[in-house]
Design a protein around this motif. Sequence first.
Motif, PDB file in Angstrom:
ATOM      1  N   LEU A  89       0.835  -1.206   0.000  1.00  0.00           N
ATOM      2  CA  LEU A  89       0.000   0.000   0.000  1.00  0.00           C
ATOM      3  C   LEU A  89       0.870   1.256   0.000  1.00  0.00           C
ATOM      4  O   LEU A  89       0.646   2.182  -0.780  1.00  0.00           O
ATOM      5  N   GLY A  90       1.883   1.268   0.852  1.00  0.00           N
ATOM      6  CA  GLY A  90       2.783   2.422   0.908  1.00  0.00           C
ATOM      7  C   GLY A  90       3.554   2.617  -0.389  1.00  0.00           C
ATOM      8  O   GLY A  90       3.734   3.749  -0.849  1.00  0.00           O
ATOM      9  N   ALA A  91       4.008   1.515  -0.993  1.00  0.00           N
ATOM     10  CA  ALA A  91       4.738   1.609  -2.258  1.00  0.00           C
ATOM     11  C   ALA A  91       3.837   2.151  -3.358  1.00  0.00           C
ATOM     12  O   ALA A  91       4.261   2.974  -4.183  1.00  0.00           O
ATOM     13  N   CYS A  92       2.593   1.729  -3.369  1.00  0.00           N
ATOM     14  CA  CYS A  92       1.658   2.191  -4.397  1.00  0.00           C
ATOM     15  C   CYS A  92       1.365   3.677  -4.241  1.00  0.00           C
ATOM     16  O   CYS A  92       1.439   4.433  -5.212  1.00  0.00           O
ATOM     17  N   TYR A  93       1.046   4.108  -3.027  1.00  0.00           N
ATOM     18  CA  TYR A  93       0.779   5.533  -2.808  1.00  0.00           C
ATOM     19  C   TYR A  93       2.041   6.372  -3.008  1.00  0.00           C
ATOM     20  O   TYR A  93       1.976   7.491  -3.521  1.00  0.00           O
ATOM     21  N   GLY A  94       3.190   5.840  -2.623  1.00  0.00           N
ATOM     22  CA  GLY A  94       4.447   6.563  -2.850  1.00  0.00           C
ATOM     23  C   GLY A  94       4.746   6.725  -4.327  1.00  0.00           C
ATOM     24  O   GLY A  94       5.160   7.803  -4.776  1.00  0.00           O
ATOM     25  N   ALA A  95       4.534   5.653  -5.093  1.00  0.00           N
ATOM     26  CA  ALA A  95       4.744   5.735  -6.543  1.00  0.00           C
ATOM     27  C   ALA A  95       3.762   6.715  -7.180  1.00  0.00           C
ATOM     28  O   ALA A  95       4.128   7.467  -8.098  1.00  0.00           O
ATOM     29  N   ALA A  96       2.521   6.752  -6.674  1.00  0.00           N
ATOM     30  CA  ALA A  96       1.540   7.709  -7.195  1.00  0.00           C
ATOM     31  C   ALA A  96       1.991   9.139  -6.905  1.00  0.00           C
ATOM     32  O   ALA A  96       1.899  10.014  -7.775  1.00  0.00           O
ATOM     33  N   ALA A  97       2.504   9.374  -5.708  1.00  0.00           N
ATOM     34  CA  ALA A  97       2.973  10.716  -5.350  1.00  0.00           C
ATOM     35  C   ALA A  97       4.143  11.144  -6.235  1.00  0.00           C
ATOM     36  O   ALA A  97       4.204  12.295  -6.684  1.00  0.00           O
ATOM     37  N   ILE A  98       5.048  10.223  -6.513  1.00  0.00           N
ATOM     38  CA  ILE A  98       6.181  10.529  -7.391  1.00  0.00           C
ATOM     39  C   ILE A  98       5.686  10.854  -8.802  1.00  0.00           C
ATOM     40  O   ILE A  98       6.152  11.804  -9.434  1.00  0.00           O
ATOM     41  N   LEU A 132     -14.280   5.753   2.807  1.00  0.00           N
ATOM     42  CA  LEU A 132     -13.681   6.935   3.429  1.00  0.00           C
ATOM     43  C   LEU A 132     -12.198   7.049   3.073  1.00  0.00           C
ATOM     44  O   LEU A 132     -11.685   8.147   2.858  1.00  0.00           O
ATOM     45  N   GLY A 133     -11.503   5.910   3.004  1.00  0.00           N
ATOM     46  CA  GLY A 133     -10.106   5.928   2.563  1.00  0.00           C
ATOM     47  C   GLY A 133      -9.972   6.378   1.119  1.00  0.00           C
ATOM     48  O   GLY A 133      -9.054   7.121   0.765  1.00  0.00           O
ATOM     49  N   ALA A 134     -10.904   5.936   0.270  1.00  0.00           N
ATOM     50  CA  ALA A 134     -10.900   6.365  -1.125  1.00  0.00           C
ATOM     51  C   ALA A 134     -11.170   7.858  -1.230  1.00  0.00           C
ATOM     52  O   ALA A 134     -10.543   8.567  -2.032  1.00  0.00           O
ATOM     53  N   LEU A 135     -12.072   8.358  -0.391  1.00  0.00           N
ATOM     54  CA  LEU A 135     -12.375   9.788  -0.386  1.00  0.00           C
ATOM     55  C   LEU A 135     -11.163  10.598   0.084  1.00  0.00           C
ATOM     56  O   LEU A 135     -10.849  11.647  -0.484  1.00  0.00           O
ATOM     57  N   ALA A 136     -10.465  10.093   1.093  1.00  0.00           N
ATOM     58  CA  ALA A 136      -9.251  10.773   1.557  1.00  0.00           C
ATOM     59  C   ALA A 136      -8.183  10.785   0.467  1.00  0.00           C
ATOM     60  O   ALA A 136      -7.509  11.796   0.257  1.00  0.00           O
ATOM     61  N   LEU A 173      -6.638  14.194  -1.042  1.00  0.00           N
ATOM     62  CA  LEU A 173      -5.216  14.490  -0.857  1.00  0.00           C
ATOM     63  C   LEU A 173      -4.439  14.476  -2.167  1.00  0.00           C
ATOM     64  O   LEU A 173      -3.540  15.289  -2.374  1.00  0.00           O
ATOM     65  N   ALA A 174      -4.772  13.544  -3.056  1.00  0.00           N
ATOM     66  CA  ALA A 174      -4.028  13.412  -4.307  1.00  0.00           C
ATOM     67  C   ALA A 174      -4.724  14.099  -5.478  1.00  0.00           C
ATOM     68  O   ALA A 174      -4.181  14.120  -6.578  1.00  0.00           O
ATOM     69  N   ARG A 175      -5.910  14.625  -5.233  1.00  0.00           N
ATOM     70  CA  ARG A 175      -6.719  15.212  -6.299  1.00  0.00           C
ATOM     71  C   ARG A 175      -6.885  14.210  -7.453  1.00  0.00           C
ATOM     72  O   ARG A 175      -6.699  14.546  -8.622  1.00  0.00           O
ATOM     73  N   ALA A 176      -7.212  12.983  -7.053  1.00  0.00           N
ATOM     74  CA  ALA A 176      -7.344  11.883  -8.006  1.00  0.00           C
ATOM     75  C   ALA A 176      -8.812  11.635  -8.315  1.00  0.00           C
ATOM     76  O   ALA A 176      -9.570  11.206  -7.448  1.00  0.00           O
ATOM     77  N   GLN A 177      -9.195  11.906  -9.547  1.00  0.00           N
ATOM     78  CA  GLN A 177     -10.590  11.752  -9.943  1.00  0.00           C
ATOM     79  C   GLN A 177     -11.037  10.292  -9.923  1.00  0.00           C
ATOM     80  O   GLN A 177     -12.171   9.993  -9.564  1.00  0.00           O
ATOM     81  N   LEU A 178     -10.154   9.379 -10.319  1.00  0.00           N
ATOM     82  CA  LEU A 178     -10.525   7.964 -10.305  1.00  0.00           C
ATOM     83  C   LEU A 178     -10.785   7.482  -8.887  1.00  0.00           C
ATOM     84  O   LEU A 178     -11.682   6.664  -8.652  1.00  0.00           O
ATOM     85  N   LEU A 223       3.222  13.156 -14.302  1.00  0.00           N
ATOM     86  CA  LEU A 223       2.724  11.968 -15.005  1.00  0.00           C
ATOM     87  C   LEU A 223       1.342  11.657 -14.438  1.00  0.00           C
ATOM     88  O   LEU A 223       1.128  10.663 -13.739  1.00  0.00           O
ATOM     89  N   ASP A 224       0.402  12.547 -14.727  1.00  0.00           N
ATOM     90  CA  ASP A 224      -0.894  12.498 -14.068  1.00  0.00           C
ATOM     91  C   ASP A 224      -1.686  11.230 -14.362  1.00  0.00           C
ATOM     92  O   ASP A 224      -2.337  10.691 -13.473  1.00  0.00           O
ATOM     93  N   MET A 225      -1.641  10.745 -15.588  1.00  0.00           N
ATOM     94  CA  MET A 225      -2.411   9.532 -15.920  1.00  0.00           C
ATOM     95  C   MET A 225      -1.891   8.325 -15.134  1.00  0.00           C
ATOM     96  O   MET A 225      -2.680   7.541 -14.617  1.00  0.00           O
ATOM     97  N   VAL A 226      -0.584   8.198 -15.049  1.00  0.00           N
ATOM     98  CA  VAL A 226      -0.002   7.090 -14.287  1.00  0.00           C
ATOM     99  C   VAL A 226      -0.303   7.269 -12.801  1.00  0.00           C
ATOM    100  O   VAL A 226      -0.639   6.317 -12.100  1.00  0.00           O
ATOM    101  N   GLY A 227      -0.196   8.512 -12.318  1.00  0.00           N
ATOM    102  CA  GLY A 227      -0.511   8.795 -10.927  1.00  0.00           C
ATOM    103  C   GLY A 227      -1.954   8.470 -10.583  1.00  0.00           C
ATOM    104  O   GLY A 227      -2.245   7.930  -9.511  1.00  0.00           O
ATOM    105  N   GLN A 228      -2.876   8.810 -11.505  1.00  0.00           N
ATOM    106  CA  GLN A 228      -4.292   8.479 -11.294  1.00  0.00           C
ATOM    107  C   GLN A 228      -4.483   6.963 -11.175  1.00  0.00           C
ATOM    108  O   GLN A 228      -5.203   6.488 -10.299  1.00  0.00           O
ATOM    109  N   GLY A 229      -3.837   6.231 -12.077  1.00  0.00           N
ATOM    110  CA  GLY A 229      -3.951   4.770 -12.039  1.00  0.00           C
ATOM    111  C   GLY A 229      -3.374   4.179 -10.764  1.00  0.00           C
ATOM    112  O   GLY A 229      -3.960   3.277 -10.161  1.00  0.00           O
ATOM    113  N   LEU A 230      -2.224   4.710 -10.336  1.00  0.00           N
ATOM    114  CA  LEU A 230      -1.613   4.202  -9.107  1.00  0.00           C
ATOM    115  C   LEU A 230      -2.428   4.590  -7.875  1.00  0.00           C
ATOM    116  O   LEU A 230      -2.505   3.820  -6.911  1.00  0.00           O
ATOM    117  N   ALA A 231      -3.034   5.763  -7.893  1.00  0.00           N
ATOM    118  CA  ALA A 231      -3.906   6.154  -6.775  1.00  0.00           C
ATOM    119  C   ALA A 231      -5.112   5.218  -6.700  1.00  0.00           C
ATOM    120  O   ALA A 231      -5.516   4.792  -5.607  1.00  0.00           O
TER     121      ALA A 231
END
Length: 181
Positions: free
Chosen positions: A82-91, A138-142, A146-151, A97-105
């Motif tokens: 979970l941490g690796a996925c959210y960390g990769a999304a933040a990077i 609620l985690g998905a909403l957070a 936080l990431a401004r991730a529409q997906l 790289l918004d499309m990749v970040g959205q997918g990782l989020a």
Amino acid sequence: VMALVAFGSSSELASAYGIAVTIDMLITTVMTFFVIRYGWKLPLALCVAATGFFFLVDFTFFAANWGLIPKLVKVAMLFGALGACYGAAAICFARRLDMVGQGLALLGVILFGANIFLIAQIYHIDAHYPNGVLVWSLGALATAGLARAQLALVAAIALTMLWSGMEMFAFDRAPHGWFFI
């Protein structure tokens, strides 16, 4: 003989061997993707399909050894993924790289839900199961906020609807009836 003494029994040694082989298979699958994509220059769709097939095979072996993994190691693996996925999304978001970040989020949201239910399984937590879906939403909403991730926001809305349906149809409750008055 030393390995048998260190693990205490031949079944513990066999369990450790099975887990080690499974991890080796996962690492080999990841490395294979990079070789066939960047070394051999094969099309991305073919590379994803080929390594995706092997990931399914690897996942089958991993699932077969799930019961042999100690509880604390399972929890560490779940939170690590979970941490690796959210960390990769933040990077990815930081590098635009918004499309990749959205997918990782979104993948992080999916892993968050899987973690909720796997930890409940690992520790035999018996609870009102729709509450797990509510926490997941609620985690998905957070994540969406936080990431401004529409997906992730779409997932949060879908999970909230799932929770609502579970409460209304499986338990004959209307937890949000006052919204419609």
